[in-house]
Design an enzyme around this catalytic site. Sequence first.
Site, short mmCIF file in Angstrom:
data_model
loop_
_atom_site.label_atom_id
_atom_site.label_comp_id
_atom_site.label_asym_id
_atom_site.label_seq_id
_atom_site.Cartn_x
_atom_site.Cartn_y
_atom_site.Cartn_z
N CYS A 164 0.83 -1.20 0.00
CA CYS A 164 0.00 0.00 0.00
C CYS A 164 0.87 1.25 0.00
O CYS A 164 1.69 1.43 -0.89
CB CYS A 164 -0.97 -0.04 1.17
SG CYS A 164 -2.28 1.19 1.06
N ALA A 165 0.73 2.11 0.99
CA ALA A 165 1.56 3.31 1.03
C ALA A 165 3.03 2.97 1.18
O ALA A 165 3.90 3.72 0.74
CB ALA A 165 1.12 4.21 2.18
#
Length: 586
Positions: free
Chosen positions: A321-322
Amino acid sequence: MTSNSVRPQDENASRPAGESAEFDATDAAGELDAVGALDLFAPDAALGTVRRFRPDSSMVRYAFRLASRPGTVAARYAKLAAELAGIAMGSSAIAPERRDRRFSDPAWSGNPLLRRTLQAYLALAQSSEALLADAELDWRDSERLKFVLTNLIAASAPSNNPYLSPVAWKACIDSGGLSLLRGVRAFISDMSSAPHIPTMVEPDAFQVGKDLAVTPGAVVARTEVCELIQYQPATPTVRRFPLLMVPPMINKYYIMDLAPGRSMLEFFVSQGYQVFVISWRNPGRHARHWDLNTYGGAVADSLSAMRSITGAAKVNIIGLCAGGILSSMVCAHLSATGQLDQVASLCLGVTALDQSQAGTTVALMDEGTAKASILASRARGYMDGRTLAEVFAWLRPDDLIWTYWVNNYLQGKPPPPFDILYWNADTTKMPAGLHRNFIEIAMANALTKPGAASMLGSPLDLSKIDVDSYVVAGIDDHIVPWPSAYRATQLLGSSNIRFVLSTSGHVAALVNPPSNSKATYRLAPGNPPDHREWLAQAETAPGSWWHDYTTWLADHSGDMKQAPRTLGNANFPPLDPAPGTYILDR
C-alpha cells in the site's frame, strides 16, 4: 545506518452484511478492502466523514442531469410503481441475493409483513442505483454520489431496525431482555469516543507478541522513526540476498505477521529467505515535521544496515500500500543517484502509483477539501488513525458498520475475535508533514510525471526503476482498484514485470495464506497498456500468490548459503526480541 541507528533526517531537506445470528468474521474478511493501511492521503480522515453527506456540486449536477432526461426518469418511476403494486398484492418475485446474509432468517420470507417490507426496500434500492447509472456522470461525480447512496441504502435496510429485526427479537426473548441492556451499553460505550462506529473486535481479543507477531527475531536497529527487525532463519540454508518488507506508515507492521499459519513473514522465512521488516514508530505531536523524506531516509538506511548485517550486495524490497509508494520513490531516488544496483527486485502490494482514478477516497478529494485537511492536521500535528478507520468503515457500511450494529447492539453479542480486524483497530497516527505530502502527490498525480515529485533531493522518474518487479492487486479492491494498481506495469521501467491479480479486496488480497482453500490468482503472459486486454488473456491458478512470489523471488535472491547462527552483527547487535517495542505503543 550507524550502529543501531538511522541517521537523523533533516526536516528542511527537499521535499456482510447485517444479519448476524450466526456471525462469521471470516465472511467479513473477504470484503476487507476498506480497512487498514489503505489510502493514506484521504482528506476526510482529517476533516471527518459527516461532511461527505452534505449536498455538494456533484449532487447539483446529478439533479440537472436527471432533469434533462424526463423520459428516463418517468420510465424508472413507472417501473418502481408497478413493482410496489406487485409487492402489495403479494405477486412480486423480487428477492435478496443468495449471499446477502442480512435476510437469511426464515422470517424475512415466511412473515407476510416482513417479506413485503424487505421487497419494498429492495425495489427502492434498485431504482435508486439505476437512476444514478442513468445520469451517466463522470467518474468523480459518480463515485461521490455512489458513496452517499450506498450508505443511505445500507442504513435503511430493515434488518437494522430493532422493531423489525427477527434476530433482535429472538435474542431479546432468549435472554429475557438482557440482550437489549447489553446492546444499549455497547452503543453508549462506542459512541463516547472515536472512531464512533461499532466495535469490530474486543480490545483484549489478542495480545501482540503472544497471539500475533510471534515469528522469532530481534530488533537490530532503532531510531526515533522506526525499528529494523531481523527474523531468525527457519531453514539450514538461506538465499544470499535478503528481503526487506516495508509496511504502510499509518498501521503497525504485523499485518505481515498475523497468527501463525496466516503470517506472510513466517511463510517467507520458511521458504529460506533472510527477512527484515521495518516497524514504524507511532508518532506524536513532536513528529509533526516527519515527511516522505524522513520515511524514505529510514528505508534507504535500512537497506544499508541489511547489507552490512548479511554481507549481501543487493536487497529485495516488498512494499505494501503506502509502503509500496514509499518503496517506489526510494528506488527512483537510488536510480537517480546511481545506487539502484543495491536493489535486486521490487514487489508492490495493492499500491496505486497512478492516482487518476484510484478509488472512492480520491474521488472525494478536491482542492478545497485538500487544503482544509492539510490545515487541520497541521494544527493538530498529526492525523489520528482512529478517524481514518472511521472513514474507511463507511466505505463498506454493510460489512463494517451494520453487521456489527446488528451483532453488538440489536443482539447484544460481543464481536467475534478476528486477527485482521484487531490489527485494523490498532491504529497509529500520521505526521502532518507526511499527510501533506501524500495529499499533494495525489492532487497532482505527481508520480506519473517525471520530475514532479522528489525524494531526498532527487527528482523522481519511475521509468528509471529498471529492476525486475512483481506487482500484486486485489480484484475486489476499491481502495486501490486493480486497474490503478496495474498502471505500475506501465510506469515502472523494467522489461520484466510480473502482474498478479489476487482474490478479494485490499487486505484479504495480501493476507492470503496457502491454507486458504479458496485462494486463486490470475496471471497473463504480458502486460499490454490496457488492463482489460490483460484480463482477457489472464488464466486462473489455484492457491496463494505467496508461493508464486517466493518461486519468482528465488531467481532474484542469489545462491544459497549457510543460515546465520546469530542475528545482527558487531555494528548492529540485537536490542530486543521481536516484535520490538514500537509495535506496543498505542
